[in-house]
Design a protein around this motif. Structure first.
Motif, PDB file in Angstrom:
ATOM      1  N   VAL A  47     -61.438  -5.764 -15.715  1.00  0.00           N
ATOM      2  CA  VAL A  47     -60.786  -4.508 -16.101  1.00  0.00           C
ATOM      3  C   VAL A  47     -59.274  -4.640 -15.948  1.00  0.00           C
ATOM      4  CG1 VAL A  47     -60.551  -2.057 -15.541  1.00  0.00           C
ATOM      5  CG2 VAL A  47     -62.819  -3.114 -15.567  1.00  0.00           C
ATOM      6  N   THR A  48     -58.855  -5.195 -14.825  1.00  0.00           N
ATOM      7  CA  THR A  48     -57.430  -5.421 -14.578  1.00  0.00           C
ATOM      8  C   THR A  48     -56.853  -6.375 -15.620  1.00  0.00           C
ATOM      9  OG1 THR A  48     -57.647  -4.995 -12.230  1.00  0.00           O
ATOM     10  CG2 THR A  48     -55.766  -6.334 -12.911  1.00  0.00           C
ATOM     11  N   ALA A  49     -57.602  -7.425 -15.911  1.00  0.00           N
ATOM     12  CA  ALA A  49     -57.150  -8.403 -16.907  1.00  0.00           C
ATOM     13  C   ALA A  49     -56.910  -7.724 -18.254  1.00  0.00           C
ATOM     14  CB  ALA A  49     -58.175  -9.521 -17.043  1.00  0.00           C
ATOM     15  N   GLU A  50     -57.819  -6.867 -18.655  1.00  0.00           N
ATOM     16  CA  GLU A  50     -57.672  -6.182 -19.938  1.00  0.00           C
ATOM     17  C   GLU A  50     -56.453  -5.251 -19.948  1.00  0.00           C
ATOM     18  OE1 GLU A  50     -59.084  -6.838 -22.863  1.00  0.00           O
ATOM     19  OE2 GLU A  50     -59.973  -8.486 -21.744  1.00  0.00           O
ATOM     20  N   LYS A  51     -56.187  -4.596 -18.843  1.00  0.00           N
ATOM     21  CA  LYS A  51     -54.992  -3.731 -18.765  1.00  0.00           C
ATOM     22  C   LYS A  51     -53.722  -4.556 -18.928  1.00  0.00           C
ATOM     23  CE  LYS A  51     -56.849  -0.118 -15.767  1.00  0.00           C
ATOM     24  NZ  LYS A  51     -56.726   0.536 -14.451  1.00  0.00           N
ATOM     25  N   LEU A  52     -53.672  -5.703 -18.268  1.00  0.00           N
ATOM     26  CA  LEU A  52     -52.492  -6.566 -18.363  1.00  0.00           C
ATOM     27  C   LEU A  52     -52.314  -7.110 -19.774  1.00  0.00           C
ATOM     28  CD1 LEU A  52     -52.933  -8.277 -14.923  1.00  0.00           C
ATOM     29  CD2 LEU A  52     -50.855  -7.065 -15.644  1.00  0.00           C
ATOM     30  N   ILE A  53     -53.409  -7.535 -20.369  1.00  0.00           N
ATOM     31  CA  ILE A  53     -53.342  -8.072 -21.732  1.00  0.00           C
ATOM     32  C   ILE A  53     -52.943  -6.976 -22.717  1.00  0.00           C
ATOM     33  CG2 ILE A  53     -54.757  -9.045 -23.590  1.00  0.00           C
ATOM     34  CD1 ILE A  53     -56.201 -10.657 -21.286  1.00  0.00           C
ATOM     35  N   ALA A  54     -53.462  -5.766 -22.533  1.00  0.00           N
ATOM     36  CA  ALA A  54     -53.090  -4.646 -23.412  1.00  0.00           C
ATOM     37  C   ALA A  54     -51.612  -4.298 -23.255  1.00  0.00           C
ATOM     38  CB  ALA A  54     -53.956  -3.428 -23.108  1.00  0.00           C
ATOM     39  N   ALA A  55     -51.098  -4.355 -22.028  1.00  0.00           N
ATOM     40  CA  ALA A  55     -49.673  -4.075 -21.799  1.00  0.00           C
ATOM     41  C   ALA A  55     -48.803  -5.117 -22.489  1.00  0.00           C
ATOM     42  CB  ALA A  55     -49.373  -4.031 -20.298  1.00  0.00           C
ATOM     43  N   ALA A  56     -49.243  -6.349 -22.453  1.00  0.00           N
ATOM     44  CA  ALA A  56     -48.512  -7.412 -23.146  1.00  0.00           C
ATOM     45  C   ALA A  56     -48.582  -7.204 -24.654  1.00  0.00           C
ATOM     46  CB  ALA A  56     -49.088  -8.772 -22.770  1.00  0.00           C
ATOM     47  N   GLU A  57     -49.768  -6.903 -25.135  1.00  0.00           N
ATOM     48  CA  GLU A  57     -49.963  -6.740 -26.576  1.00  0.00           C
ATOM     49  C   GLU A  57     -49.121  -5.595 -27.134  1.00  0.00           C
ATOM     50  OE1 GLU A  57     -50.934  -7.996 -30.105  1.00  0.00           O
ATOM     51  OE2 GLU A  57     -51.585  -9.028 -28.287  1.00  0.00           O
ATOM     52  N   SER A  58     -48.946  -4.541 -26.355  1.00  0.00           N
ATOM     53  CA  SER A  58     -48.131  -3.413 -26.826  1.00  0.00           C
ATOM     54  C   SER A  58     -46.694  -3.850 -27.108  1.00  0.00           C
ATOM     55  CB  SER A  58     -48.154  -2.267 -25.818  1.00  0.00           C
ATOM     56  OG  SER A  58     -47.451  -2.611 -24.643  1.00  0.00           O
ATOM     57  N   TYR A  59     -46.234  -4.851 -26.411  1.00  0.00           N
ATOM     58  CA  TYR A  59     -44.887  -5.397 -26.656  1.00  0.00           C
ATOM     59  C   TYR A  59     -44.928  -6.352 -27.852  1.00  0.00           C
ATOM     60  CZ  TYR A  59     -40.444  -7.762 -25.947  1.00  0.00           C
ATOM     61  OH  TYR A  59     -39.191  -8.282 -26.122  1.00  0.00           O
ATOM     62  N   PHE A  60     -45.936  -7.234 -27.879  1.00  0.00           N
ATOM     63  CA  PHE A  60     -45.999  -8.256 -28.924  1.00  0.00           C
ATOM     64  C   PHE A  60     -46.268  -7.683 -30.309  1.00  0.00           C
ATOM     65  CE2 PHE A  60     -47.295 -11.241 -25.339  1.00  0.00           C
ATOM     66  CZ  PHE A  60     -46.028 -11.781 -25.234  1.00  0.00           C
ATOM     67  N   VAL A  61     -46.795  -6.475 -30.395  1.00  0.00           N
ATOM     68  CA  VAL A  61     -47.014  -5.839 -31.701  1.00  0.00           C
ATOM     69  C   VAL A  61     -45.693  -5.759 -32.462  1.00  0.00           C
ATOM     70  CG1 VAL A  61     -47.490  -3.589 -32.755  1.00  0.00           C
ATOM     71  CG2 VAL A  61     -49.087  -4.557 -31.129  1.00  0.00           C
ATOM     72  N   ASN A  62     -44.623  -5.443 -31.741  1.00  0.00           N
ATOM     73  CA  ASN A  62     -43.310  -5.308 -32.378  1.00  0.00           C
ATOM     74  C   ASN A  62     -42.484  -6.592 -32.334  1.00  0.00           C
ATOM     75  OD1 ASN A  62     -43.636  -2.528 -33.013  1.00  0.00           O
ATOM     76  ND2 ASN A  62     -43.279  -2.060 -30.859  1.00  0.00           N
ATOM     77  N   CYS A  63     -42.871  -7.525 -31.475  1.00  0.00           N
ATOM     78  CA  CYS A  63     -42.092  -8.765 -31.311  1.00  0.00           C
ATOM     79  C   CYS A  63     -43.032  -9.974 -31.234  1.00  0.00           C
ATOM     80  CB  CYS A  63     -41.251  -8.689 -30.038  1.00  0.00           C
ATOM     81  SG  CYS A  63     -40.179  -7.266 -29.929  1.00  0.00           S
TER      82      CYS A  63
END
Length: 100
Positions: A47-63
């Motif tokens: 669950v923690t891993a998915e939160k971290l990956i989602a937080a990263a992905e929210s940045y990478f969507v634009n960059c």
């Protein structure tokens, strides 16, 4: 900023994401570190891993061009040693009550 303080700051940001206090990365460094942290926690704390990956992905969507391979994250010394980083992160998460 000294290397130890830099790592401590990134660990605290990972914990904040894990606890739901932050939802996204605000820089290339954070995004890449969150993604690596999520990858190394996936088997122990999914669950923690998915939160971290989602937080990263929210940045990478634009960059998307700012996403790096793990070896580059280490080479840039954003994470100095993966097993040490994992151990410190796991300890902090346990201390802060994150168990999933």
């Amino acid at each position: 900023m000294p290397a130890r303080d830099f790592e401590d700051d990134l660990l605290e940001k990972c914990v904040a994401v894990a606890r739901g206090e932050r939802e996204s990365a605000t820089s290339q460094i954070e995004a890449n570190v969150f993604e690596v942290a999520g990858s190394i926690l996936r088997s122990k704390l999914p669950v923690t891993a998915e939160k971290l990956i989602a937080a990263a992905e929210s940045y990478f969507v634009n960059c998307p061009d700012q996403r790096l391979k793990v070896v580059e994250v280490v080479r840039k010394q954003w994470i100095y040693e993966l097993s040490r980083f994992r151990n410190r992160l796991m300890r902090l998460l346990r201390e802060r009550g994150v168990s999933k």
